[in-house]
Design a protein around this motif. Structure first.
Motif, PDB file in Angstrom:
ATOM      1  N   GLN A  62     -60.862  34.130 -83.661  1.00 50.97           N
ATOM      2  CA  GLN A  62     -61.058  32.680 -83.595  1.00 50.97           C
ATOM      3  C   GLN A  62     -60.212  32.068 -82.481  1.00 50.97           C
ATOM      4  OE1 GLN A  62     -60.041  31.315 -87.495  1.00 50.97           O
ATOM      5  NE2 GLN A  62     -62.002  31.903 -88.391  1.00 50.97           N
ATOM      6  N   ALA A  80     -61.665  30.286 -79.070  1.00 51.14           N
ATOM      7  CA  ALA A  80     -61.278  28.915 -78.729  1.00 51.14           C
ATOM      8  C   ALA A  80     -60.630  28.868 -77.350  1.00 51.14           C
ATOM      9  CB  ALA A  80     -60.319  28.366 -79.777  1.00 51.14           C
ATOM     10  N   GLN A  97     -56.340  22.958 -81.169  1.00 54.67           N
ATOM     11  CA  GLN A  97     -56.795  22.189 -82.326  1.00 54.67           C
ATOM     12  C   GLN A  97     -57.060  20.736 -81.941  1.00 54.67           C
ATOM     13  OE1 GLN A  97     -54.055  21.777 -85.577  1.00 54.67           O
ATOM     14  NE2 GLN A  97     -55.689  21.297 -87.026  1.00 54.67           N
ATOM     15  N   GLY A 138     -60.274  20.153 -80.174  1.00 49.45           N
ATOM     16  CA  GLY A 138     -61.497  20.424 -80.924  1.00 49.45           C
ATOM     17  C   GLY A 138     -62.010  21.843 -80.786  1.00 49.45           C
ATOM     18  N   TYR A 139     -61.207  22.728 -80.216  1.00 49.29           N
ATOM     19  CA  TYR A 139     -61.636  24.110 -80.049  1.00 49.29           C
ATOM     20  C   TYR A 139     -61.358  24.945 -81.290  1.00 49.29           C
ATOM     21  CZ  TYR A 139     -61.895  22.643 -75.231  1.00 49.29           C
ATOM     22  OH  TYR A 139     -62.199  21.962 -74.085  1.00 49.29           O
ATOM     23  N   LEU A 140     -60.357  24.551 -82.052  1.00 48.19           N
ATOM     24  CA  LEU A 140     -60.031  25.175 -83.341  1.00 48.19           C
ATOM     25  C   LEU A 140     -60.062  24.093 -84.412  1.00 48.19           C
ATOM     26  CD1 LEU A 140     -56.890  27.463 -82.785  1.00 48.19           C
ATOM     27  CD2 LEU A 140     -59.142  28.197 -83.490  1.00 48.19           C
ATOM     28  N   ARG A 141     -60.700  24.384 -85.533  1.00 47.69           N
ATOM     29  CA  ARG A 141     -60.690  23.407 -86.621  1.00 47.69           C
ATOM     30  C   ARG A 141     -59.309  23.344 -87.250  1.00 47.69           C
ATOM     31  NH1 ARG A 141     -65.254  23.369 -91.065  1.00 47.69           N
ATOM     32  NH2 ARG A 141     -66.390  23.033 -89.154  1.00 47.69           N
ATOM     33  N   ASP A 142     -58.755  24.497 -87.574  1.00 50.79           N
ATOM     34  CA  ASP A 142     -57.417  24.584 -88.152  1.00 50.79           C
ATOM     35  C   ASP A 142     -56.652  25.686 -87.438  1.00 50.79           C
ATOM     36  OD1 ASP A 142     -57.803  22.671 -90.266  1.00 50.79           O
ATOM     37  OD2 ASP A 142     -59.008  24.182 -91.309  1.00 50.79           O
TER      38      ASP A 142
END
Length: 138
Positions: free
Chosen positions: A46, A50, A74, A77-81
């Protein structure tokens, strides 16, 4: 008589569970370790994805390393969490790693053996080994 039968059944069930834990404990520990390894590998994918997306959209820009990098991914907006744990990302962004909870050189060797990489881990006693994530102190 009924109480005697219930007591005997309870003793048999308790003995069976104790035997199962005693004989299968190592297999369950290995399964837990494999599950943790799979989770870390998926989190690594992940982060890598990202980071690839970020680099494609922002050619030539730099966003830092480690925790700063993850926070920026994050926020962008490339990683949600942000995946849990203390992640370290190499400066070129090609290698990511996270020290597993309670990891020691012995558990590192055991994990390497489980995934077929050979039961060898750095001894962590030289300056060169200090950069390896397994050797970093939490």
């Amino acid at each position: 008589m009924y109480q005697l039968i219930i007591g005997a059944v309870a003793v048999v069930i308790f003995a069976a569970l104790t035997l199962l834990l005693w004989l299968g404990g190592q297999h369950w520990a290995d399964a837990r370790l494999r599950a943790e390894l799979v989770a870390v590998a998926q989190q690594e994918q992940q982060i890598g994805g990202a980071l690839t997306l970020y680099r494609q959209e922002n050619v030539g820009s730099s966003i830092g390393t480690d925790a700063v990098l993850l926070a920026q991914l994050q926020l962008g907006g490339y990683l949600r969490d942000v995946p849990p744990g203390a992640w370290s990302v190499s400066p070129d962004g090609r290698r990511m790693s996270r020290r597993l909870d309670g990891q020691t050189a012995a558990s590192c060797a055991h994990m390497n053996a489980l995934v077929g990489a050979g039961a060898v881990c750095p001894p962590c006693d030289s300056d060169a080994d200090k950069s390896v994530p397994i050797c970093r102190q939490p």
